[in-house]
Write an enzyme that holds these catalytic residues in place. Structure first.
Site, PDB file in Angstrom:
ATOM      1  N   TYR A 242       0.841  -1.206   0.000  1.00 44.73           N
ATOM      2  CA  TYR A 242       0.000   0.000   0.000  1.00 44.73           C
ATOM      3  C   TYR A 242       0.874   1.255   0.000  1.00 44.73           C
ATOM      4  O   TYR A 242       0.718   2.136  -0.851  1.00 44.73           O
ATOM      5  CB  TYR A 242      -0.907  -0.033   1.225  1.00 44.73           C
ATOM      6  CG  TYR A 242      -1.906   1.102   1.301  1.00 44.73           C
ATOM      7  CD1 TYR A 242      -3.005   1.153   0.448  1.00 44.73           C
ATOM      8  CD2 TYR A 242      -1.768   2.114   2.261  1.00 44.73           C
ATOM      9  CE1 TYR A 242      -3.935   2.188   0.535  1.00 44.73           C
ATOM     10  CE2 TYR A 242      -2.693   3.142   2.359  1.00 44.73           C
ATOM     11  CZ  TYR A 242      -3.774   3.168   1.495  1.00 44.73           C
ATOM     12  OH  TYR A 242      -4.694   4.191   1.593  1.00 44.73           O
TER      13      TYR A 242
ATOM     14  N   GLN B  76       2.801   7.167  15.520  1.00 45.22           N
ATOM     15  CA  GLN B  76       2.161   8.490  15.675  1.00 45.22           C
ATOM     16  C   GLN B  76       1.811   9.039  14.294  1.00 45.22           C
ATOM     17  O   GLN B  76       2.454   8.739  13.300  1.00 45.22           O
ATOM     18  CB  GLN B  76       3.107   9.463  16.381  1.00 45.22           C
ATOM     19  CG  GLN B  76       4.472   9.545  15.714  1.00 45.22           C
ATOM     20  CD  GLN B  76       5.417  10.513  16.415  1.00 45.22           C
ATOM     21  OE1 GLN B  76       5.050  11.174  17.367  1.00 45.22           O
ATOM     22  NE2 GLN B  76       6.650  10.607  15.924  1.00 45.22           N
TER      23      GLN B  76
HETATM   24  P1  NAD Z   1     -12.592   1.779  -0.042  1.00 50.68           P
HETATM   25  O1  NAD Z   1     -11.905   0.463   0.000  1.00 50.68           O
HETATM   26  O2  NAD Z   1     -13.919   1.906   0.609  1.00 50.68           O
HETATM   27  O3  NAD Z   1     -12.735   2.285  -1.546  1.00 50.68           O
HETATM   28  C1  NAD Z   1     -11.858   1.938  -2.565  1.00 50.68           C
HETATM   29  C2  NAD Z   1     -12.669   1.556  -3.783  1.00 50.68           C
HETATM   30  O4  NAD Z   1     -11.781   1.202  -4.859  1.00 50.68           O
HETATM   31  C3  NAD Z   1     -13.567   0.340  -3.548  1.00 50.68           C
HETATM   32  O5  NAD Z   1     -14.868   0.603  -3.993  1.00 50.68           O
HETATM   33  C4  NAD Z   1     -12.892  -0.759  -4.353  1.00 50.68           C
HETATM   34  O6  NAD Z   1     -13.808  -1.748  -4.783  1.00 50.68           O
HETATM   35  C5  NAD Z   1     -12.277   0.037  -5.475  1.00 50.68           C
HETATM   36  N1  NAD Z   1     -11.148  -0.640  -6.129  1.00 50.68           N
HETATM   37  C6  NAD Z   1     -10.104  -1.260  -5.535  1.00 50.68           C
HETATM   38  N2  NAD Z   1      -9.267  -1.765  -6.470  1.00 50.68           N
HETATM   39  C7  NAD Z   1      -9.802  -1.451  -7.681  1.00 50.68           C
HETATM   40  C8  NAD Z   1      -9.416  -1.705  -9.026  1.00 50.68           C
HETATM   41  N3  NAD Z   1      -8.291  -2.386  -9.315  1.00 50.68           N
HETATM   42  N4  NAD Z   1     -10.210  -1.248 -10.025  1.00 50.68           N
HETATM   43  C9  NAD Z   1     -11.340  -0.562  -9.746  1.00 50.68           C
HETATM   44  N5  NAD Z   1     -11.766  -0.306  -8.492  1.00 50.68           N
HETATM   45  C10 NAD Z   1     -10.993  -0.740  -7.468  1.00 50.68           C
HETATM   46  O7  NAD Z   1     -11.582   2.836   0.584  1.00 50.68           O
HETATM   47  P2  NAD Z   1     -11.775   4.388   0.895  1.00 50.68           P
HETATM   48  O8  NAD Z   1     -11.569   4.567   2.345  1.00 50.68           O
HETATM   49  O9  NAD Z   1     -13.017   4.907   0.282  1.00 50.68           O
HETATM   50  O10 NAD Z   1     -10.497   4.981   0.167  1.00 50.68           O
HETATM   51  C11 NAD Z   1     -10.592   5.639  -1.088  1.00 50.68           C
HETATM   52  C12 NAD Z   1      -9.229   6.171  -1.476  1.00 50.68           C
HETATM   53  O11 NAD Z   1      -8.751   7.074  -0.474  1.00 50.68           O
HETATM   54  C13 NAD Z   1      -8.158   5.083  -1.626  1.00 50.68           C
HETATM   55  O12 NAD Z   1      -7.354   5.405  -2.737  1.00 50.68           O
HETATM   56  C14 NAD Z   1      -7.371   5.185  -0.362  1.00 50.68           C
HETATM   57  O13 NAD Z   1      -6.035   4.775  -0.547  1.00 50.68           O
HETATM   58  C15 NAD Z   1      -7.473   6.670  -0.045  1.00 50.68           C
HETATM   59  N6  NAD Z   1      -7.290   6.930   1.392  1.00 50.68           N
HETATM   60  C16 NAD Z   1      -8.253   6.589   2.285  1.00 50.68           C
HETATM   61  C17 NAD Z   1      -8.054   6.814   3.644  1.00 50.68           C
HETATM   62  C18 NAD Z   1      -9.094   6.477   4.669  1.00 50.68           C
HETATM   63  O14 NAD Z   1      -8.851   6.681   5.863  1.00 50.68           O
HETATM   64  N7  NAD Z   1     -10.256   5.992   4.313  1.00 50.68           N
HETATM   65  C19 NAD Z   1      -6.838   7.384   4.079  1.00 50.68           C
HETATM   66  C20 NAD Z   1      -5.872   7.677   3.138  1.00 50.68           C
HETATM   67  C21 NAD Z   1      -6.105   7.472   1.788  1.00 50.68           C
END
Ligand code: NAD
Ligand code: UDP
Ligand code: UDP
Length: 315
Positions: free
Chosen positions: A146, A277
């Protein structure tokens, strides 16, 4: 406001579905592309009757030919449980997915935003984290698929910018929570709330002294949309998160307090490479986006608890 054709990859996920709702509210045409790896069509069920919404099952590691004006590239599993379940696919999604979406943006001249992460800072030795910090990341550990995947995605975004002068935007998102999280994705907020509501002990990993800073999803989405609206010279990276930092033990106590009842805390081993942290420095977001979080932890947790309470009672 000019109506735009907006692609949201990962739009069936937690953050994506909140973003899609906001974009539809503004009258844009929204195309969601998602392979449902960690997201679900049910996250979009309440929006399905909107004629401006189109949903396509597609894996972003494969090329995609559509015509769009803007791309929010969110596709990537985000919780440790999901991104470690198939780590090779996680790296492929970040790297090959970003290449394909950048290729699409290049051909269509679309603006493209990457949802990067505070994980690019790894287990940070600089605190709070500001964007100029290069991070402290293990390249071969269980979180690396990741962390390094997102670091490479950032590299690709900046190389496409340098080679093709493309309009890129890189957001470094810190831990985000709110209604719409999966009950089973293993993140701390969902785990604690679901346990407290079910009368099970809350599982604190390690001694619970590690810290995080949680941002409510509505604030986060607002920050992403402000970043997308910035002029060509603004690329980021920009931290988007809530600087209110607390320990995981404090979070457990808060959740127990808000849920009520007499849930207890149970201690489990700390997973490897778990950052000790994390707190964003959001000076850039304040200055460049005129953005700051507005939802306090207690208020955001109460809304999230309500969401899970309804989910658990309706199944
Ligand atoms: P999530 O897992 O709910 O959403 C990710 C989505 O991407 C899902 O619907 C999944 O099915 C889809 N996906 C995964 N691989 C795929 C692929 N190869 N092709 C098409 N679709 C694909 O996660 P989230 O919390 O909604 O996160 C969304 C974005 O924000 C991500 O990129 C994540 O890295 C980033 N992010 C989230 C957080 C957090 O705290 N939630 C923190 C930092 C970064
Ligand atoms: N691509 C895509 N949709 C497009 C244009 C490109 O999915 O509309 C993908 C395609 O797989 C390509 C990748 O994006 O390999 C990178 O595109 P780019 O134009 O940067 O490089 P290319 O590989 O075509 O030389
Ligand atoms: N955590 C915990 N109990 C849980 C789930 C997570 O104590 O049931 C801890 C985890 O070890 C980490 C913090 O809570 O220190 C945040 O975990 P999460 O998976 O939500 O996010 P990330 O580690 O990716 O920031």
């Amino acid at each position: 406001m000019v109506e735009r054709r907006i692609l949201v990859t990962g739009g069936a996920g937690f953050i994506g579905s909140h973003l899609v709702a906001r974009l539809l509210e503004q009258g844009h045409q929204v195309l969601v592309v998602d392979n449902y790896y960690s997201g679900s069509r049910s996250n979009l069920a309440h929006l399905i009757s909107d004629p401006n919404l189109e949903i396509m099952r597609h894996d972003v590691t494969f090329p995609l030919y559509v015509e769009v004006d803007e791309i929010y590239h969110l596709a990537c599993p985000a919780s440790p449980v999901f991104y470690q379940r198939d780590p090779v696919q996680t790296t492929k999604t970040s790297v090959m997915g970003s290449i394909n979406m950048l290729g699409l943006a290049k051909r269509t001249k679309a603006k493209i935003l990457l949802s990067s992460t505070s994980e690019v800072y790894g287990d940070p030795e600089v605190h709070p984290q500001e964007e100029s910090y290069w991070g402290h990341v293990n390249p071969i550990g269980i979180r690396s698929c990741y962390d390094e995947g997102k670091r490479c995605a950032e590299t690709l975004f900046f190389d496409y910018r340098r080679q093709h002068d493309m309009p890129i935007k890189v957001a470094r998102i810190f831990n985000t929570y709110g209604p719409g999280m999966r009950p089973d994705d293993g993140r701390v907020v969902s785990n604690f709330i679901v346990s407290a509501l079910s009368g099970r002990p809350l599982t604190v990993y390690g001694d619970g002294s590690q810290t995080r800073s949680f941002c409510y999803v509505d604030d986060l989405v607002d920050g992403l949309m402000r970043l997308m609206a910035t002029p060509h010279e603004v690329t980021g990276p920009i931290n988007i998160g809530n600087p209110h930092e607390f320990t995981m033990k404090e979070l457990a106590d808060k959740v127990i307090d808000l849920v009520g009842g007499d849930a207890t805390v149970e201690y489990h081993p700390l997973p490897s490479d778990d950052p000790t942290q994390r707190q964003p420095n959001i000076t850039r977001a304040r200055e460049i986006l005129d953005w700051k979080p507005t939802v306090e932890l207690a208020e955001g947790l109460a809304a999230t608890i309500d969401f899970f309470r309804k989910q658990l009672t309706t199944g």
